[in-house]
Write a protein that holds these residues in place. Structure first.
Motif, PDB file in Angstrom:
ATOM      1  N   GLU A  46       0.839  -1.212   0.000  1.00 46.92           N
ATOM      2  CA  GLU A  46       0.000   0.000   0.000  1.00 46.92           C
ATOM      3  C   GLU A  46       0.866   1.251   0.000  1.00 46.92           C
ATOM      4  O   GLU A  46       0.670   2.179  -0.788  1.00 46.92           O
ATOM      5  CB  GLU A  46      -0.857   0.043   1.276  1.00 46.92           C
ATOM      6  CG  GLU A  46      -2.160  -0.711   1.173  1.00 46.92           C
ATOM      7  CD  GLU A  46      -2.890  -0.725   2.514  1.00 46.92           C
ATOM      8  OE1 GLU A  46      -3.677  -1.646   2.709  1.00 46.92           O
ATOM      9  OE2 GLU A  46      -2.662   0.185   3.356  1.00 46.92           O
ATOM     10  N   GLY A 107       2.844   2.628  12.199  1.00 49.50           N
ATOM     11  CA  GLY A 107       3.202   1.970  13.446  1.00 49.50           C
ATOM     12  C   GLY A 107       3.326   0.464  13.327  1.00 49.50           C
ATOM     13  O   GLY A 107       4.167  -0.150  13.997  1.00 49.50           O
ATOM     14  N   THR A 132       2.863   7.590   9.067  1.00 53.13           N
ATOM     15  CA  THR A 132       1.556   7.955   9.630  1.00 53.13           C
ATOM     16  C   THR A 132       1.788   8.924  10.785  1.00 53.13           C
ATOM     17  O   THR A 132       2.890   8.970  11.355  1.00 53.13           O
ATOM     18  CB  THR A 132       0.786   6.730  10.197  1.00 53.13           C
ATOM     19  OG1 THR A 132       1.513   6.213  11.319  1.00 53.13           O
ATOM     20  CG2 THR A 132       0.592   5.632   9.158  1.00 53.13           C
ATOM     21  N   THR A 174      -1.548  11.622   2.041  1.00 51.68           N
ATOM     22  CA  THR A 174      -2.436  10.542   1.582  1.00 51.68           C
ATOM     23  C   THR A 174      -2.998   9.726   2.762  1.00 51.68           C
ATOM     24  O   THR A 174      -3.569   8.662   2.566  1.00 51.68           O
ATOM     25  CB  THR A 174      -1.665   9.573   0.656  1.00 51.68           C
ATOM     26  OG1 THR A 174      -0.473   9.145   1.321  1.00 51.68           O
ATOM     27  CG2 THR A 174      -1.299  10.237  -0.658  1.00 51.68           C
ATOM     28  N   GLU A 179      -6.806   7.449  10.235  1.00 51.41           N
ATOM     29  CA  GLU A 179      -5.412   7.466  10.673  1.00 51.41           C
ATOM     30  C   GLU A 179      -5.028   8.815  11.291  1.00 51.41           C
ATOM     31  O   GLU A 179      -4.184   8.879  12.173  1.00 51.41           O
ATOM     32  CB  GLU A 179      -4.491   7.129   9.500  1.00 51.41           C
ATOM     33  CG  GLU A 179      -4.387   5.648   9.220  1.00 51.41           C
ATOM     34  CD  GLU A 179      -3.873   4.884  10.427  1.00 51.41           C
ATOM     35  OE1 GLU A 179      -2.906   5.328  11.061  1.00 51.41           O
ATOM     36  OE2 GLU A 179      -4.464   3.855  10.757  1.00 51.41           O
TER      37      GLU A 179
HETATM   38  P1  ADP Z   1      -0.473   3.117  12.588  1.00 53.17           P
HETATM   39  O1  ADP Z   1       0.691   4.005  12.346  1.00 53.17           O
HETATM   40  O2  ADP Z   1      -1.693   3.886  13.030  1.00 53.17           O
HETATM   41  O3  ADP Z   1      -0.160   1.928  13.431  1.00 53.17           O
HETATM   42  P2  ADP Z   1      -0.572   1.391  10.248  1.00 53.17           P
HETATM   43  O4  ADP Z   1       0.865   1.158  10.197  1.00 53.17           O
HETATM   44  O5  ADP Z   1      -1.486   0.256  10.566  1.00 53.17           O
HETATM   45  O6  ADP Z   1      -0.931   2.588  11.176  1.00 53.17           O
HETATM   46  O7  ADP Z   1      -1.088   2.026   8.893  1.00 53.17           O
HETATM   47  C1  ADP Z   1      -2.480   2.194   8.714  1.00 53.17           C
HETATM   48  C2  ADP Z   1      -2.841   1.959   7.266  1.00 53.17           C
HETATM   49  O8  ADP Z   1      -2.476   3.096   6.485  1.00 53.17           O
HETATM   50  C3  ADP Z   1      -2.119   0.775   6.664  1.00 53.17           C
HETATM   51  O9  ADP Z   1      -3.031   0.114   5.825  1.00 53.17           O
HETATM   52  C4  ADP Z   1      -0.976   1.420   5.900  1.00 53.17           C
HETATM   53  O10 ADP Z   1      -0.580   0.621   4.823  1.00 53.17           O
HETATM   54  C5  ADP Z   1      -1.577   2.732   5.463  1.00 53.17           C
HETATM   55  N1  ADP Z   1      -0.634   3.851   5.377  1.00 53.17           N
HETATM   56  C6  ADP Z   1       0.460   4.063   6.120  1.00 53.17           C
HETATM   57  N2  ADP Z   1       1.029   5.231   5.801  1.00 53.17           N
HETATM   58  C7  ADP Z   1       0.266   5.760   4.812  1.00 53.17           C
HETATM   59  C8  ADP Z   1       0.338   6.969   4.050  1.00 53.17           C
HETATM   60  N3  ADP Z   1       1.288   7.865   4.276  1.00 53.17           N
HETATM   61  N4  ADP Z   1      -0.605   7.174   3.114  1.00 53.17           N
HETATM   62  C9  ADP Z   1      -1.585   6.276   2.910  1.00 53.17           C
HETATM   63  N5  ADP Z   1      -1.731   5.144   3.595  1.00 53.17           N
HETATM   64  C10 ADP Z   1      -0.809   4.882   4.538  1.00 53.17           C
END
Ligand code: ADP
Ligand code: ZN
Length: 366
Positions: A46, A107, A132, A174, A179
């Motif tokens: 992703e 994360g 994120t 994005t 999030e």
């Molecule tokens: P967290 O940082 O809240 O733990 P995750 O690592 O689970 O979040 O990421 C949440 C979702 O967003 C995942 O499906 C990830 O692939 C997606 N994601 C992470 N960074 C971005 C970004 N910059 N733009 C779009 N989607 C993202």
């Protein structure tokens, strides 16, 4: 371009957390690490789908070879069963103790890749490139890394500090709405724990002030990192003080597990849990009504959920299953005032139930 920088410093570790406009400059940072045999970039499809081209632009001219490893996205794939495949890929690429892991993602990636680094050949170096808001303000700071078991989140983990954190702001453009809530909830938590000027500034901001690279966002990331790294610097391994970072999380985790991690993001559940903690604080530690109103106002203006929708008795049952329970009474992080946290405060079940019921029906929550 580097926008701002904070150092995290504790006994035996020190590293910078840098906020950058984009990925330019990452190559120099990676080159500055000494004696690297190979970089292993761990990301998911992703994130790679959107940002890999920028990443490759930056690292293609590195003097050290690199391998990109794609993990599966989502918390359920931050699983112990997913480790073997990554370790095998590393062994096949002749990864030795001078290999360096680069966690490129949120994360979930940070925790997973960090655990890979903590355990491969008893520990190799790693770097965090958080994409994120949650990862920028929370999970990439402080060195907690972990994977999940079927029987519990973050059950297998380590404390493993990165060499540096390089946060490229443009990736937040994005980021899905849910999030944003995730990161904002932890930002608010940090402000409640700190209680200073940062909290006052938050009373004047709204959700729309937060966008990739905005001044408010940068300020909040900077303050959050300051507060968290200060706590972690004093107590890396959660011997005591670090527990205050669990403010809102006893209820938050219970709500997440009760709703099978589907209805709320982590941050949304924590938001509701923050209000529970403040309501308990009012009952037990004399936290004031006006502070409580201020907290609700801040969270509402950031579009964070505050009302409990679940059944109080069910929430309590899930709290009692949480790994943090000790004996029969549940312990909470509570606040005497903003900036005055107390951890390990035992709270009777009946009082928890009473407060949860109140939070379900309280009109002020709208
Ligand atoms: P967290 O940082 O809240 O733990 P995750 O690592 O689970 O979040 O990421 C949440 C979702 O967003 C995942 O499906 C990830 O692939 C997606 N994601 C992470 N960074 C971005 C970004 N910059 N733009 C779009 N989607 C993202
Ligand atoms: Zn959290």
């Amino acid at each position: 371009m580097m926008l701002q920088k904070r150092e995290v410093e504790g006994s035996g570790f020190r590293y910078p957390i840098e906020l950058h406009e984009d990925l330019s400059g990452l190559r120099e940072k990676l080159e500055s690490l000494k004696k690297v045999s190979r970089f292993f970039i761990i990301t998911n499809r992703e994130i790679a789908g959107i940002y890999e081209k920028y990443l490759i632009q930056e690292i293609q001219s590195l003097s050290v070879p690199y391998t990109i490893i794609y993990a599966k996205p989502g918390e359920k794939n931050k699983h112990i069963d997913r480790l073997k495949k990554v370790f095998h890929e590393m062994v096949k690429s002749d990864a030795d103790r001078k290999a360096v892991i680069v966690a490129f993602g949120g994360g979930v990636i940070g925790d997973f890749a960090g655990f890979v680094a903590a355990s491969y050949q008893r520990g190799i170096r790693f770097v965090q490139v958080p994409t994120t808001l949650l990862a920028c303000v929370d999970s990439s700071v402080g060195g907690k890394v972990a994977v999940n078991l079927d029987l519990g989140k973050n059950m297998i983990g380590a404390f493993h500090q990165p060499e540096f954190v390089f946060a490229p702001m443009f990736t937040l453009s994005t980021l899905p709405e849910k999030e944003w809530s995730c990161g904002l909830a932890e930002i608010v938590k940090h402000a409640f724990l700190d209680g200073g000027e940062f909290l006052n500034r938050l009373t004047h901001v709204k959700r729309s002030d937060f966008s990739a690279g905005s001044e408010v966002l940068r300020y909040c990331i900077d303050e959050s990192v300051r507060i968290k790294s200060n706590v972690v610097g004093q107590d890396e391994k959660e011997g005591g003080l670090r527990a205050i970072l669990n403010l809102g999380h006893t209820t938050g985790h219970a709500i997440e597990s009760l709703t099978q991690y589907k209805k709320y993001s982590h941050g949304e559940a924590v938001s509701i849990g923050l209000i529970t903690a403040l309501l308990l604080s009012r009952k037990i530690l004399g936290f004031s009504d006006s502070n409580l109103s201020k907290a609700v106002q801040i969270m509402k203006s950031l579009s964070l959920p505050v009302r409990l929708k679940e059944k109080p008795a069910d929430v309590l049952t899930h709290m009692e299953h949480d790994k943090k329970k000790e004996g029969k009474t549940l312990n909470f992080v509570l606040l005497e005032d903003f900036g005055k946290p107390k951890f390990g405060v035992p709270v009777e079940r009946d009082l928890i139930l009473e407060v949860l019921k109140f939070q379900k029906g309280w009109e002020e929550l709208g």
